[in-house]
Design an enzyme around this catalytic site. Structure first.
Site, mmCIF file in Angstrom:
data_model
loop_
_atom_site.group_PDB
_atom_site.id
_atom_site.type_symbol
_atom_site.label_atom_id
_atom_site.label_comp_id
_atom_site.label_asym_id
_atom_site.label_seq_id
_atom_site.Cartn_x
_atom_site.Cartn_y
_atom_site.Cartn_z
ATOM 1 N N ALA A 1 0.803 -1.223 0.000
ATOM 2 C CA ALA A 1 0.000 0.000 0.000
ATOM 3 C C ALA A 1 0.834 1.270 0.000
ATOM 4 C CB ALA A 1 -0.928 -0.001 1.213
ATOM 5 N N ASP B 1 -4.899 -3.439 -19.606
ATOM 6 C CA ASP B 1 -4.910 -3.688 -21.047
ATOM 7 C C ASP B 1 -6.279 -3.379 -21.636
ATOM 8 O OD1 ASP B 1 -2.290 -4.681 -20.743
ATOM 9 O OD2 ASP B 1 -3.057 -6.684 -20.307
ATOM 10 N N HIS C 1 -0.433 -10.679 -19.916
ATOM 11 C CA HIS C 1 -0.316 -9.269 -19.520
ATOM 12 C C HIS C 1 1.102 -8.750 -19.744
ATOM 13 C CE1 HIS C 1 -1.224 -5.558 -17.502
ATOM 14 N NE2 HIS C 1 -0.391 -5.783 -16.490
#
Length: 339
Positions: free
Chosen positions: A32, A172, A199
């Protein structure tokens, strides 16, 4: 003018978030404090389907948590330092993993492998130990390899559920819609493009022929569009002069997919989006992870859809995709076996 536009963008959730009433859903973000993790945490704090947000990183997560906790949405936020990973994972239903090192100028996604593979393996091990039934969303690159790493790590622990492990390929899809809409002169919402395969680079296959606007794009314009969708990350790395990668757009895409999954987990029907999961579509070719349209539901993956008819150009793209994708998957599995 800018201030009014910004307020409208932040207060209107029509594009990114629905207004479905949330069940009690605790989401953890592992990583995070990073370039993706911080804006992702902000977006998830704004998601009405997130009721509790658990932020973890080896540095910075408590500060990020304190910052985003001031946002006036209903969810509660807690930050966890490096030695509090197990606490961060307690009771979570969804874990999003953007942890890892960013891509720099001249680096491919594979260049990131050794560092990010170890990070993802260790996080997956902790998830398997503390929250074995959680849905795991992998953003850390290279996704073609890190998703098999997560799956193999959980399988070693005896807690792998293929319906609950996802590679986030939404960026994408977002790029394909945005770039196609720019060519067609329409709103991106009208130019939704299914993107399949993997990906990275040539493993990214946009099915433009299945879109009303995409199918009209031909020749050199088509080739340039496909290349831009496949290598859009390079465009951002170059524009940032090696000082960063696609962090903001990736955070947006990660939040968008997380929201779609939460809609499915809440029982909404017909939530369909591409994602990189364990799939039977190319298992005969030795490829058991693949991104295609997936229906999301209360148990995660509800249905995996076939690709449908492909154009001649898309058949060629698939020929380039499959051997590279197979190599990436095998690399991830081999890493876990040798660990």
């Amino acid at each position: 003018m800018f201030a009014r536009s910004a307020v409208r963008a932040l207060t209107s959730q029509s594009r990114l978030f629905s207004t479905t009433v949330a069940r009690q859903t605790k989401v953890a973000v592992l990583g995070a404090g990073g370039g993706i993790g911080q804006p992702l945490s902000l977006l998830l704090k704004s998601d009405p389907l997130v009721t509790s947000l658990s932020l973890y990183d080896i540095r910075g997560a408590p500060g990020v948590a304190a910052d985003v906790s001031h946002v006036d949405s209903a969810s509660e936020v807690t930050g966890y330092a490096a030695d509090k990973l197990d606490e961060a994972l307690e009771g979570v239903q969804v874990v999003v993993i953007p942890a890892g090192v960013p891509r720099k100028t001249g680096m491919t996604r594979d260049d990131l492998f050794n560092t990010n593979a170890s990070i993802v393996r260790d996080l997956a091990s902790a998830i398997g130990r503390v929250s074995p039934t959680a849905h795991i969303l992998v953003i850390s690159n290279p996704v073609n390899s890190t998703v098999p790493i997560v799956a193999s790590t959980l399988a070693k622990a005896g807690v792998y559920n293929p319906s609950r492990v996802f590679g986030v390929t939404t960026l994408d899809v977002v790029r394909a819609a945005r770039f196609t809409a720019g060519i067609a002169g329409v709103h991106p919402n009208e130019a939704s493009i299914t993107v399949v395969g993997g990906h990275s680079g040539a493993t990214i296959v946009p099915l433009l022929s299945q879109s009303k606007y995409g199918q009209s794009i031909k020749g050199e314009v088509y080739d340039k569009l496909v290349h831009r969708i496949q290598f859009g990350g390079d465009e951002v790395v170059k524009a940032k002069d090696g000082a960063g990668s696609a962090t903001l757009s990736m955070a947006y895409a990660g939040a968008k997919f997380t929201h779609a999954l939460l809609r499915g987990l809440n029982g909404e029907k017909g939530v369909i989006t591409p994602t990189f999961v364990q799939s039977p579509l190319y298992k005969a070719q030795g490829i058991d992870f693949f991104s295609s349209n997936v229906e999301l539901g209360v148990d995660g993956v509800e249905k995996i859809y076939p690709l449908g008819p492909l154009s001649v150009e898309e058949e060629k793209l698939m020929e380039a995709c499959l051997p590279e994708l197979k190599k990436n998957i095998e690399k991830g599995r081999a890493f876990v076996e040798s660990s």
